[in-house]
Design a protein around this motif. Structure first.
Motif, PDB file in Angstrom:
ATOM      1  N   ALA A  18     -70.288  46.404  74.034  1.00 57.33           N
ATOM      2  CA  ALA A  18     -68.808  45.916  74.195  1.00 57.33           C
ATOM      3  C   ALA A  18     -67.710  46.273  73.527  1.00 57.33           C
ATOM      4  CB  ALA A  18     -68.777  44.267  73.983  1.00 57.33           C
ATOM      5  N   GLY A 109     -71.101  39.959  76.888  1.00 57.96           N
ATOM      6  CA  GLY A 109     -71.200  41.169  77.811  1.00 57.96           C
ATOM      7  C   GLY A 109     -72.275  41.241  78.617  1.00 57.96           C
ATOM      8  N   ASP A 138     -66.776  37.912  77.344  1.00 55.55           N
ATOM      9  CA  ASP A 138     -66.758  38.297  79.021  1.00 55.55           C
ATOM     10  C   ASP A 138     -65.501  38.875  79.417  1.00 55.55           C
ATOM     11  OD1 ASP A 138     -67.792  38.695  81.451  1.00 55.55           O
ATOM     12  OD2 ASP A 138     -67.970  36.568  81.821  1.00 55.55           O
ATOM     13  N   THR A 139     -65.259  39.466  80.458  1.00 61.82           N
ATOM     14  CA  THR A 139     -64.172  40.422  80.943  1.00 61.82           C
ATOM     15  C   THR A 139     -63.392  39.287  81.622  1.00 61.82           C
ATOM     16  OG1 THR A 139     -65.308  40.945  83.076  1.00 61.82           O
ATOM     17  CG2 THR A 139     -65.294  42.186  81.176  1.00 61.82           C
ATOM     18  N   TRP A 141     -58.800  39.886  83.706  1.00 64.79           N
ATOM     19  CA  TRP A 141     -57.991  40.745  84.149  1.00 64.79           C
ATOM     20  C   TRP A 141     -56.625  40.598  83.134  1.00 64.79           C
ATOM     21  CZ3 TRP A 141     -60.074  43.931  86.907  1.00 64.79           C
ATOM     22  CH2 TRP A 141     -61.044  43.812  87.954  1.00 64.79           C
ATOM     23  N   GLU A 142     -56.425  41.829  82.666  1.00 67.46           N
ATOM     24  CA  GLU A 142     -55.129  41.606  81.682  1.00 67.46           C
ATOM     25  C   GLU A 142     -53.842  41.826  82.782  1.00 67.46           C
ATOM     26  OE1 GLU A 142     -54.637  42.062  78.429  1.00 67.46           O
ATOM     27  OE2 GLU A 142     -56.220  42.974  77.382  1.00 67.46           O
ATOM     28  N   ALA A 160     -63.359  37.920  88.462  1.00 71.29           N
ATOM     29  CA  ALA A 160     -62.959  37.913  87.009  1.00 71.29           C
ATOM     30  C   ALA A 160     -61.837  36.933  86.977  1.00 71.29           C
ATOM     31  CB  ALA A 160     -62.856  39.080  86.038  1.00 71.29           C
ATOM     32  N   TRP A 188     -60.962  49.254  73.094  1.00 72.15           N
ATOM     33  CA  TRP A 188     -61.441  49.543  74.476  1.00 72.15           C
ATOM     34  C   TRP A 188     -61.578  51.315  74.328  1.00 72.15           C
ATOM     35  CZ3 TRP A 188     -63.913  47.815  78.642  1.00 72.15           C
ATOM     36  CH2 TRP A 188     -63.590  46.705  78.954  1.00 72.15           C
ATOM     37  N   TYR A 231     -59.513  51.546  85.249  1.00 72.15           N
ATOM     38  CA  TYR A 231     -59.559  49.945  84.464  1.00 72.15           C
ATOM     39  C   TYR A 231     -58.787  50.037  83.160  1.00 72.15           C
ATOM     40  CZ  TYR A 231     -64.029  51.239  82.664  1.00 72.15           C
ATOM     41  OH  TYR A 231     -65.166  51.757  81.960  1.00 72.15           O
ATOM     42  N   LEU A 235     -58.579  45.941  82.589  1.00 74.73           N
ATOM     43  CA  LEU A 235     -59.579  44.999  82.514  1.00 74.73           C
ATOM     44  C   LEU A 235     -59.570  44.610  80.758  1.00 74.73           C
ATOM     45  CD1 LEU A 235     -62.289  43.986  83.602  1.00 74.73           C
ATOM     46  CD2 LEU A 235     -63.428  45.554  82.593  1.00 74.73           C
ATOM     47  N   PHE A 237     -61.249  42.037  77.778  1.00 75.54           N
ATOM     48  CA  PHE A 237     -62.635  41.551  77.251  1.00 75.54           C
ATOM     49  C   PHE A 237     -61.904  40.600  75.984  1.00 75.54           C
ATOM     50  CE2 PHE A 237     -66.511  41.276  75.153  1.00 75.54           C
ATOM     51  CZ  PHE A 237     -67.460  41.373  76.059  1.00 75.54           C
TER      52      PHE A 237
END
Length: 253
Positions: A18, A109, A138-139, A141-142, A160, A188, A231, A235, A237
């Motif tokens: 992750a 994850g 967990d993921t 959306w930014e 998500a 990331w 992404y 995306l 996290f």
């Protein structure tokens, strides 16, 4: 090569599967306070980093890690950690596993195994002792997901939530969010660069056949393109420490 073998190679230099740095992992675990002699469960344990790190710090705890495919590196990592027989790994489908109640449940994850966030929270609840704690990763959306991001992830926009929506679902599942960490762009980038680079390095230095070399390079190139053109910065996290709120036992004078 199958997907499990490729994933093992891709995570060689980033066994935390992750986008979470080791320092943040330790900070998150530091918010957990199970009782002496407590039990810890890792649902979707992967490379065992979360569970082994926690058992190393808390020598009075025992743990169980469940995963559908246990990596070959797990035995060596367990030996190097020095936790001895305080940990047990079981290769099993976490969705149907039943091993009693635990003081701490880790699930980072692994929501794909439970068909999403709601199923993951239900699984954590099933295994958590009343008043226990959990770590959920967990993921979300930014930003509003772009067509490129959805295509790269083979996802739909409602697969998500955004970050407030993630917290809302947690609260609706009767958990109280405590400390949390949102993975940074640097975390990331470190994770994704390491994922692709480990495959490239293996392909060019260790691949036993030309076919294996080309497969590893192809997977690395495709993954890198999906991340950079799809992404990245879309995306997110989040890793959260969750509390089960046990009824307050009032005392009378």
């Amino acid at each position: 090569m199958d997907r499990a073998t490729l994933a093992d190679i891709a995570h060689r230099r980033h066994p935390v599967a992750a986008p979470v740095g080791v320092d943040r992992l330790r900070e998150l675990l530091g918010w957990l306070a199970p009782p002496a002699g407590g039990r810890v469960l890792d649902l979707g344990s992967g490379y065992g980093v979360w569970l082994l790190e926690f058992l190393t710090v808390r020598e009075d705890l025992t743990g169980v890690g469940i995963d559908l495919a246990l990596p070959e590196t797990l035995a060596e990592a367990t030996q190097e950690s020095g936790v001895g027989d305080r940990v047990r790994w079981e290769q099993a489908d976490a969705t149907g596993w039943d091993g009693g109640l635990f003081d701490v449940v880790l699930c980072v994850g692994a929501s794909h195994a439970f068909d999403g966030l709601a199923g993951t929270l239900a699984a954590v609840r099933q295994h958590l002792r009343p008043g226990g704690q959990a770590v959920l990763g967990d993921t979300f959306w930014e930003t509003t997901p772009t067509p490129a991001a959805l295509s790269a992830l083979e996802a739909a926009a409602d697969d998500a939530p955004d970050l407030p929506g993630l917290l809302t679902q947690v609260e609706q599942a009767s958990f109280e969010p405590g400390f949390g960490h949102v993975s940074t762009v640097a975390e990331w980038d470190d994770y994704e660069w390491s994922w692709a680079a480990s495959l490239v390095d293996w392909a060019l230095r260790e691949a036993p056949t030309a076919a294996d070399r080309e497969q590893a390079l192809s997977v690395a190139r495709e993954h890198r393109q999906q991340w950079l053109a799809g992404y990245r910065r879309v995306l997110g996290f989040a890793t959260l420490v969750l509390h089960d709120i046990a009824p307050l036992q009032e005392t009378r004078p």
